[in-house]
Design an enzyme around this catalytic site. Structure first.
Site, PDB file in Angstrom:
ATOM      1  N   VAL A 125       6.060 -35.239   1.462  1.00  0.00           N
ATOM      2  CA  VAL A 125       5.620 -36.198   0.452  1.00  0.00           C
ATOM      3  C   VAL A 125       4.503 -35.554  -0.352  1.00  0.00           C
ATOM      4  O   VAL A 125       3.425 -35.293   0.177  1.00  0.00           O
ATOM      5  CB  VAL A 125       5.136 -37.502   1.119  1.00  0.00           C
TER       6      VAL A 125
ATOM      7  N   THR B  24       0.805 -27.953  -5.580  1.00  0.00           N
ATOM      8  CA  THR B  24       0.826 -26.548  -5.180  1.00  0.00           C
ATOM      9  C   THR B  24       0.985 -26.407  -3.663  1.00  0.00           C
ATOM     10  O   THR B  24       1.676 -25.509  -3.192  1.00  0.00           O
ATOM     11  CB  THR B  24      -0.476 -25.820  -5.602  1.00  0.00           C
ATOM     12  N   VAL B  25       0.381 -27.315  -2.890  1.00  0.00           N
ATOM     13  CA  VAL B  25       0.507 -27.195  -1.436  1.00  0.00           C
ATOM     14  C   VAL B  25       1.923 -27.564  -0.992  1.00  0.00           C
ATOM     15  O   VAL B  25       2.547 -26.852  -0.198  1.00  0.00           O
ATOM     16  CB  VAL B  25      -0.541 -28.066  -0.715  1.00  0.00           C
TER      17      VAL B  25
ATOM     18  N   ARG C  26       5.661 -37.956  -7.197  1.00  0.00           N
ATOM     19  CA  ARG C  26       5.601 -38.993  -8.209  1.00  0.00           C
ATOM     20  C   ARG C  26       6.653 -38.758  -9.295  1.00  0.00           C
ATOM     21  O   ARG C  26       7.359 -39.672  -9.693  1.00  0.00           O
ATOM     22  CB  ARG C  26       4.200 -39.028  -8.830  1.00  0.00           C
TER      23      ARG C  26
ATOM     24  N   GLU D 159      -4.652 -29.682  10.621  1.00  0.00           N
ATOM     25  CA  GLU D 159      -5.312 -28.371  10.517  1.00  0.00           C
ATOM     26  C   GLU D 159      -5.677 -28.040   9.075  1.00  0.00           C
ATOM     27  O   GLU D 159      -6.750 -27.500   8.792  1.00  0.00           O
ATOM     28  CB  GLU D 159      -4.385 -27.284  11.079  1.00  0.00           C
TER      29      GLU D 159
ATOM     30  N   ILE E   1      -7.668 -21.370   7.675  1.00  0.00           N
ATOM     31  CA  ILE E   1      -8.338 -20.967   8.920  1.00  0.00           C
ATOM     32  C   ILE E   1      -7.982 -21.952  10.029  1.00  0.00           C
ATOM     33  O   ILE E   1      -8.107 -23.158   9.836  1.00  0.00           O
ATOM     34  CB  ILE E   1      -9.868 -20.987   8.755  1.00  0.00           C
TER      35      ILE E   1
ATOM     36  N   GLU F  58     -12.642 -28.055 -10.476  1.00  0.00           N
ATOM     37  CA  GLU F  58     -11.948 -29.173 -11.121  1.00  0.00           C
ATOM     38  C   GLU F  58     -12.685 -29.572 -12.396  1.00  0.00           C
ATOM     39  O   GLU F  58     -13.878 -29.314 -12.557  1.00  0.00           O
ATOM     40  CB  GLU F  58     -11.935 -30.390 -10.180  1.00  0.00           C
TER      41      GLU F  58
ATOM     42  N   LYS G 255     -15.036 -32.629   5.741  1.00  0.00           N
ATOM     43  CA  LYS G 255     -14.622 -31.635   6.742  1.00  0.00           C
ATOM     44  C   LYS G 255     -15.611 -31.579   7.906  1.00  0.00           C
ATOM     45  O   LYS G 255     -15.219 -31.479   9.067  1.00  0.00           O
ATOM     46  CB  LYS G 255     -14.497 -30.267   6.069  1.00  0.00           C
TER      47      LYS G 255
END
Lengths: 436, 436
Positions: free
Chosen positions: A11, A15-16, A47, A132, A139, A193, A208
């Site tokens: 979903v 880019t990922v 989308r 992860e 990493i 951004e 994080k």
């Protein structure tokens, strides 16, 4: 060689998402050998179906309504890559886990805000929740802390958790340029951004850090308690002074747990730090991330690599999928959510350390006396002091490093100077990373 | 909170064995929470019962014959900490696994020589074989590669795998002293063994490299194919020249896999390398270890920490125990042994790279012409050359860095010069770590 198949629904095809597809296509054989199963992309959605993503998606089943995936009996794992702490991502995550489907996500905001709730849903329904990719990109920091340091009481965990901020700081360092200039360039190059506030104001790093802290300290995740300050106020002059004193400036997230006689406290802060040049984090440049965990038996462990980017993030996402294929279903935060201990947020005032203070002051007699009197009144002693005139009739920069003192003493100094007509602009406080 | 108990038998009570006991005692509560079980020391043994180990062992059941532990129905896991590639350790390991008991070991020599055989025994008998402590001490390098980089085709894996050698090299670097002198001091301080050959001749690093290579490349472990050279021939002058050229000298283990049209080859070498000062490994000093894995999607990942010592090694041993308690029973080399691919040892001659060459030559006319002629005949071109007279009538040092060429060309140069009366002693070749 792998007779079983694990089917995933992806979903989000930014880019990922497209990186995950490329990875699964390119490394298919290896992944099958390493996971003992064939990983198959059973469905995809985003989308906009018609956007050109530079990847041929025609071979995959497209589902218009992503929530349908959470009900699809043919899918074993939902891979959530749309982002956002609430909204569609959260709705999807809850539905998938409730239906007993495992969830793999790169969504740090969602885990920071709703990680415990999702982990409980996963436990209740016998599903895995893996994230992860939410921390430090490629990493394996989550696996490193959850598994690698599992035998240790972690003394503290800290690191460079935001690549954009580190890119800006290390570019300021090498170029001598000022913050606004470097930020504008980073935006033009696509490294920052258009609205950079999540990155440069420390929010992303705080997400994080809160996740790492929960894992490291077996404490309930508490994002709201992270004290957060970014890098907007760092000047080229600060970096130059730090350099002269043997330090580099890095935006660190740092967490420590204090177990008192009665209660446990968790200290969590994202803040610029002066890092001694001899410390491994001082040599982490550009958009690289690094996580340091200091265990009571392991000593200092460092995990370093690319903190973002489609390839590294996809690597982390697919590592999670492989872990599920291998039968890794242990709790998302290393133990059942009810076993995580609530910790009160720690006050920072009693923390002992050294600090870098920078004032911009009017060029008139008595200013230094005013500052040093405030320091004396708060019982803060000075290790070194640099006074530097920028240009005639311009503001003067006064930078100093304190000896060890409580942070409350530094605060008292600044309170005493607040409103002084001698000060031009807000004073800057940068903590110095201590050896312990 | 943990109602189940996992009982371990510890064989070997040197610094690591007693460290494991201290760790399990000191961090008992945390370990129970993280593993969901109580870890209990069900039996212990070592060669000499009466030796004072600085730990109170009276509370533990002593077993005189360690092999009895492998038959003891009350023990779930055997922790082997006696070392040695064959002999009692191997006998114990085989017996434990044959009996379906999981084995945790810190024994790099045994895994390097017999890892595949033991892994097959573990598979056949439904037991786990874990060996995190065998590679890079407290660093979760095995977990990092097996799990963290699982989605990647690893381009190459390399690292600083021997703390003693790195301590000697970095001490030579900071002190300017020569090898023999620093080695003697390291021995006096207990940082190097009385017989240091396993460490300084690269054998220990080769053990670890062969294990990492099998995991990284899904290839059959092949210790015998590791080309191994240590650091005995490194002179203070080499370190000084490297520094002047922008490098530090590190003993690296490095492995790459090449998949040709017909067959796959595995290149494995332990050798001194010139590491650019900008590379993270150049800043790894003292007895610290570091492992770098470069994946086709993850990019460069670095894992760094203490490579030895009772605390860090115990941390790795107990992490393995916790993994077993959590139900981590996947194959020791990430896939069934029969799925690992045999790779032929790669020839090094066709490898392209830059090299540092150092000659000690007689101080007489024509020597440099002789060397440069040999280089020309082998078509090796020189990027930089330093000729340095040590003292009048003493040997002259000629150091150079080549442009990129095949290693076979360097070898041809040395072959042409072999036996020349101009050369005093063996020439030194140090490879330069390239970016890819």
């Amino acid at each position: 060689m792998a007779s079983r198949t694990l089917s995933i629904g992806i979903v989000g095809l930014g880019t990922v998402g497209t990186g995950v597809i490329r990875l699964i296509e390119e490394n298919a054989m290896l992944i099958a050998r390493r996971s003992g199963q064939t990983i198959s992309i059973g469905a995809i959605t985003a989308r906009d179906r018609n956007k050109d993503r530079g990847v041929d998606l025609r071979g995959y089943r497209w589902v218009d309504d992503m929530l349908e995936m959470a009900d699809d009996p043919e899918l074993d794992i939902i891979v959530e890559l749309i982002g956002g702490s609430d909204g569609p991502a959260l709705t999807l995550a809850k539905k998938a886990l409730t239906n007993g489907k495992s969830l793999v996500t790169a969504n740090k905001a969602m885990i920071a805000h709703h990680g415990l709730e999702l982990a409980e849903l996963a436990e209740t329904n016998g599903a895995a929740l893996h994230y992860e990719a939410a921390v430090a990109g490629g990493i394996p920091a989550i696996k490193g802390v959850r598994e690698g340091t599992a035998a240790n009481r972690i003394e503290r965990i800290y690191g460079i958790l935001n690549g954009t901020s580190n890119y800006i700081l290390s570019t300021m360092e090498t170029s001598g340029r000022d913050f606004d200039d470097v930020l504008a360039e980073a935006q033009a190059l696509g490294y920052a951004e258009a609205d950079p506030s999540f990155d440069i104001d420390g929010v992303d790093a705080a997400h994080k850090l809160s996740i790492l802290a929960s894992l490291a300290f077996a404490s309930r995740l508490d994002f709201d308690a992270v004290a957060t300050e970014g890098i907007r106020a760092i000047q080229a002059a600060d970096i130059a002074q730090a350099d002269a004193l043997g330090y580099r400036i890095r935006l660190l997230g740092l967490a420590e747990r204090h177990d008192g006689d009665k209660a446990s406290e968790l200290f969590q802060r994202v803040h610029p730090y002066l890092v001694p040049k001899s410390h491994p984090l001082a040599n982490v440049d550009g958009s690289t991330n690094a996580v340091v965990a200091e265990g009571n038996f392991s000593g200092r462990l460092l995990f370093q690599g690319a903190g973002a980017g489609d390839g590294p993030t996809a690597s982390a996402v697919v590592a999670d999928i492989i872990a599920i294929a291998r039968g890794e279903l242990s709790p998302a935060f290393a133990m059942p959510v009810k076993a995580l201990e609530p910790c009160a947020p720690a006050e920072s005032g009693h923390r002992i350390g050294r600090a870098y203070l920078r004032f911009q002051v009017a060029d008139k007699p008595g200013v230094l006396a005013e500052i040093t009197a405030a320091l004396r009144d708060a019982d803060v002693s000075i290790e070194s002091l640099i006074q530097k005139e920028r240009s005639p009739n311009d503001a003067v920069l006064v930078a100093m490093v304190t000896h060890e003192c409580a942070e409350s003493q530094v605060n008292a100094t600044l309170d005493a100077l607040a409103g002084s007509s001698s000060l031009l602009g807000e004073p800057m406080v940068i903590h110095i990373l201590g050896d312990e």
